[in-house]
Scaffold this motif. Structure first.
Motif, mmCIF file in Angstrom:
data_model
loop_
_atom_site.group_PDB
_atom_site.id
_atom_site.type_symbol
_atom_site.label_atom_id
_atom_site.label_comp_id
_atom_site.label_asym_id
_atom_site.label_seq_id
_atom_site.Cartn_x
_atom_site.Cartn_y
_atom_site.Cartn_z
ATOM 1 N N UNK A 1 -39.528 -53.899 30.111
ATOM 2 C CA UNK A 1 -40.270 -54.287 28.904
ATOM 3 C C UNK A 1 -39.311 -54.363 27.728
ATOM 4 N N UNK A 2 -39.167 -55.559 27.205
ATOM 5 C CA UNK A 2 -38.293 -55.774 26.041
ATOM 6 C C UNK A 2 -39.027 -56.721 25.094
ATOM 7 N N UNK A 3 -39.995 -56.178 24.440
ATOM 8 C CA UNK A 3 -40.880 -57.003 23.608
ATOM 9 C C UNK A 3 -40.124 -57.737 22.517
ATOM 10 N N UNK A 4 -39.002 -57.143 22.100
ATOM 11 C CA UNK A 4 -38.243 -57.795 21.020
ATOM 12 C C UNK A 4 -37.580 -59.080 21.492
ATOM 13 N N UNK A 5 -37.488 -59.258 22.819
ATOM 14 C CA UNK A 5 -36.821 -60.452 23.352
ATOM 15 C C UNK A 5 -37.802 -61.584 23.657
ATOM 16 N N UNK A 6 -39.041 -61.223 23.923
ATOM 17 C CA UNK A 6 -39.985 -62.290 24.279
ATOM 18 C C UNK A 6 -41.308 -61.724 24.755
ATOM 19 N N UNK A 7 -41.914 -62.386 25.733
ATOM 20 C CA UNK A 7 -43.226 -62.031 26.234
ATOM 21 C C UNK A 7 -43.084 -61.111 27.442
ATOM 22 N N UNK A 8 -43.871 -60.035 27.454
ATOM 23 C CA UNK A 8 -43.820 -59.070 28.549
ATOM 24 C C UNK A 8 -45.050 -59.278 29.430
ATOM 25 N N UNK A 9 -44.804 -59.259 30.732
ATOM 26 C CA UNK A 9 -45.900 -59.420 31.688
ATOM 27 C C UNK A 9 -45.785 -58.325 32.750
ATOM 28 N N UNK A 10 -46.961 -57.988 33.279
ATOM 29 C CA UNK A 10 -46.986 -57.141 34.463
ATOM 30 C C UNK A 10 -47.168 -58.016 35.681
ATOM 31 N N UNK A 11 -46.753 -57.490 36.813
ATOM 32 C CA UNK A 11 -46.920 -58.285 38.021
ATOM 33 C C UNK A 11 -46.584 -57.487 39.257
ATOM 34 N N UNK A 12 -46.604 -58.193 40.389
ATOM 35 C CA UNK A 12 -46.269 -57.547 41.660
ATOM 36 C C UNK A 12 -45.230 -58.386 42.376
ATOM 37 N N UNK A 13 -44.300 -57.695 43.054
ATOM 38 C CA UNK A 13 -43.239 -58.393 43.804
ATOM 39 C C UNK A 13 -43.851 -59.003 45.051
ATOM 40 N N UNK A 14 -43.587 -60.287 45.268
ATOM 41 C CA UNK A 14 -44.040 -60.933 46.511
ATOM 42 C C UNK A 14 -42.919 -60.942 47.554
ATOM 43 N N UNK A 15 -41.707 -61.250 47.100
ATOM 44 C CA UNK A 15 -40.583 -61.365 48.056
ATOM 45 C C UNK A 15 -39.277 -61.264 47.311
ATOM 46 N N UNK A 16 -38.291 -60.583 47.933
ATOM 47 C CA UNK A 16 -36.929 -60.531 47.388
ATOM 48 C C UNK A 16 -36.026 -61.356 48.300
ATOM 49 N N UNK A 17 -35.142 -62.174 47.723
ATOM 50 C CA UNK A 17 -34.313 -63.053 48.559
ATOM 51 C C UNK A 17 -32.947 -63.249 47.889
#
Lengths: 325, 256
Positions: free
Chosen positions: A252-268
């Motif tokens: 979370x770095x609100x000073x840089x832009x928009x923060x979102x929550x989410x879930x990881x689907x896949x790492x590649x």
């Protein structure tokens, strides 16, 4: 100063229409293959006729739909993707081919800058691809042009060689104050080399500006796609945010832009690093740089989109195209 | 199994080279030469003179036409290229008859030539015309192929470096296409100096070497004709062999 306001047909499926100006510095024509970049460059060089409009240099008309100053009288050196070295001549003879003064220190400077001094007595067939391209650039500069036209000259080089040549060339061109037009389909080249960029798509210039401004503020969704923005996240009624994988950070770095929550689907793996597909809580899937290979599907994360460009939805353009009058 | 291709190649080589070997070992030159020589030297001079003229025309016009066929696009140019194959496929005797119908005393252009007190039958001019007609397509298509091998991007680069088209042609295009042009020249030369079928119809006089050899065969027999054939080989072979050697040496030099 180069002034271009023209339309070119040249047997293409769609015409190329462009309105550009270059006084000094480096102008990059950027877009996908087939967008018309090379066609426009070829017309500036004098190898393609104009259907309408004109091309001027220092106020003098070089070409319009009725007449054309031939390429050999324009003093525009033109380097194509293939080095086009003359195989029956030595490297030295190639470099001096168009040089007005063979003994000038300028030729020596070019040879040293491009690091081809050790190859002068060789034939082009004995050189590697990178060396051939260096010789092609040396030959173009040794001809003492008033404008340099480069059509993807670095595309056949590996990353290290490309960066090295671009940096050396950029410094040299700035020192000589030689205006340059570079065609490239890689925005990394544009960012490294260009002062101004004209983004082209289906024959039209769709946005111009500095590379930083254009990248930060693409005018349309199409331009954003061309620049590598891969995902578009709804933000408000009729507005979406363009997401570039290199402009997403974990945390979370609100000073840089928009923060979102989410879930990881896949790492590649991706180009020596790791990335992850993250499904955002508000909808949509984005790519983000990942710290290691140990991501767990379903893991909750917080991501920050760094200053994402806001675009109208459904691909509507913020800026109208300007037809040739 | 592996020997079969070698045997077949040996068969081809034997078939083609055996007659040449027989000619080389022909021992009756000294005997029949006394009878053949009076016709031999004027015929040799006529052949060489006519071939020099015909090859000069072929070189100049064929080079230009070959370049245009290589570089120009469009339906008309491709149609022309197709039509120019026809002379290549005509039997030499037919060529002679067609040339007679055009350049003969009652032919389409022959009447104009007569008005200018020129004649294209039984003259050196007639020999030259026949040789050009037979040999031009060989050089023309070889030139087209040679120029097609030279990337047009090289010419663009040369022009962007300040060289107009003619300078670009002589400094870039021509040097790079020389191997193909020389091969075409060698073939055209052999065809030109050896032209017989068309020449004997339109230009019985002056006797070129091939015509003289035919007359010697009819009047004196095979040994006399073989004498002239040997002389013909001595006249016709050196230039193509030198060109072939040059091409080989040049090819080797490029990779040094």
């Amino acid at each position: 100063m180069l002034t271009v306001s023209c339309e070119i047909h040249a047997g293409r499926p769609f015409p190329v229409r462009a309105k550009l100006q270059l006084d000094e510095g480096m102008l990059c024509l950027f877009g996908q293959s087939g967008a018309g970049k090379s066609t426009l460059l070829s017309a500036i060089a004098g190898f393609l006729p104009l259907h309408a409009g004109e091309i001027r240099w220092s106020g003098r008309v070089l070409a319009d739909n009725r007449r054309q100053t031939p390429p050999w009288r324009r003093r525009f050196s033109y380097v194509e993707q293939q080095a086009n070295l003359f195989d029956h001549l030595t490297v030295r003879q190639n470099i001096l081919y168009g040089a007005p003064d063979r003994r000038s220190g300028a030729v020596k400077d070019v040879v040293e800058m491009l690091d081809v001094a050790d190859h002068l007595d060789k034939r082009p067939s004995a050189l590697s691809g990178g060396q051939r391209q260096r010789v092609a650039l040396a030959r173009a500069l040794a001809a003492d042009p008033v404008l340099l036209l480069l059509d993807e000259p670095f595309s056949a080089l590996d990353v290290a060689a490309r960066e090295q040549i671009m940096d050396a060339l950029r410094g040299f061109l700035r020192k000589r104050r030689l205006p340059t037009v570079l065609v490239s389909h890689q925005f990394t080249d544009v960012q490294r080399f260009g002062d101004e960029v004209a983004v082209m798509d289906t024959g039209a210039v769709v946005q111009t500006g500095t590379p930083t401004d254009v990248f930060a503020r693409p005018a349309t969704r199409r331009v954003a796609e061309l620049l590598g923005y891969r995902h578009f996240v709804p933000a408000a009624e009729g507005v979406e945010l363009a997401v570039h994988p290199d402009r997403v950070v974990l945390g979370e770095f609100a000073e840089l832009g928009r923060v979102y929550g989410g879930r990881v689907e896949r790492v590649f793996p991706f180009e020596g690093r790791m990335r992850a597909f993250v499904r955002l809580d508000g909808g949509g899937v984005i790519e983000a740089a990942w710290r290691d290979a140990n991501g767990v599907a379903g893991q909750s994360v917080r991501v920050t989109l760094i200053d994402p460009p806001r675009l109208p939805c459904f691909g509507s353009s913020l800026l109208p195209h300007h037809p040739i009058n | 199994m592996r020997a079969i291709p070698i045997l077949l190649t040996a068969l081809v080589g034997g078939f083609l080279l055996l007659p040449v070997a027989v000619l080389a070992t022909h021992t009756s030159i000294a005997f029949h030469g006394q009878n053949a020589v009076p016709d031999a030297w004027p015929s040799l001079v006529a052949s060489l003179e006519a071939t020099a003229w015909s090859m000069a025309v072929i070189l100049l016009l064929g080079t230009v036409a070959g370049y245009m066929l290589a570089r120009r696009a469009g339906v008309l140019w491709r149609a022309l290229e197709f039509l120019l194959l026809i002379p290549l496929l005509l039997p030499p005797l037919v060529i002679g008859l067609l040339l007679m119908s055009v350049y003969g005393p009652y032919g389409l252009l022959g009447q104009w030539l007569s008005a200018l007190r020129l004649s294209a039958t039984n003259t050196l001019l007639a020999v030259v015309l026949a040789q050009i007609y037979e040999a031009m397509p060989y050089y023309l298509f070889a030139a087209q192929g040679a120029f097609s091998q030279v990337d047009a991007g090289l010419e663009r680069t040369s022009q962007s470096l300040g060289r107009p088209p003619l300078q670009t042609f002589f400094r870039v295009t021509l040097p790079l296409s020389l191997p193909g042009l020389s091969a075409g020249f060698a073939m055209a030369f052999a065809r030109s100096i050896g032209a017989f079928g068309a020449v004997i119809v339109i230009a019985y006089y002056p006797h070129t070497l091939p015509v003289a050899a035919w007359i010697a065969l009819e009047e004196q027999g095979l040994p006399a004709a073989l004498t002239l054939a040997a002389l013909f080989l001595l006249a016709a072979l050196p230039l193509p062999l030198i060109l072939l050697l040059w091409r080989r040496l040049r090819h080797a030099d490029r990779f040094v």
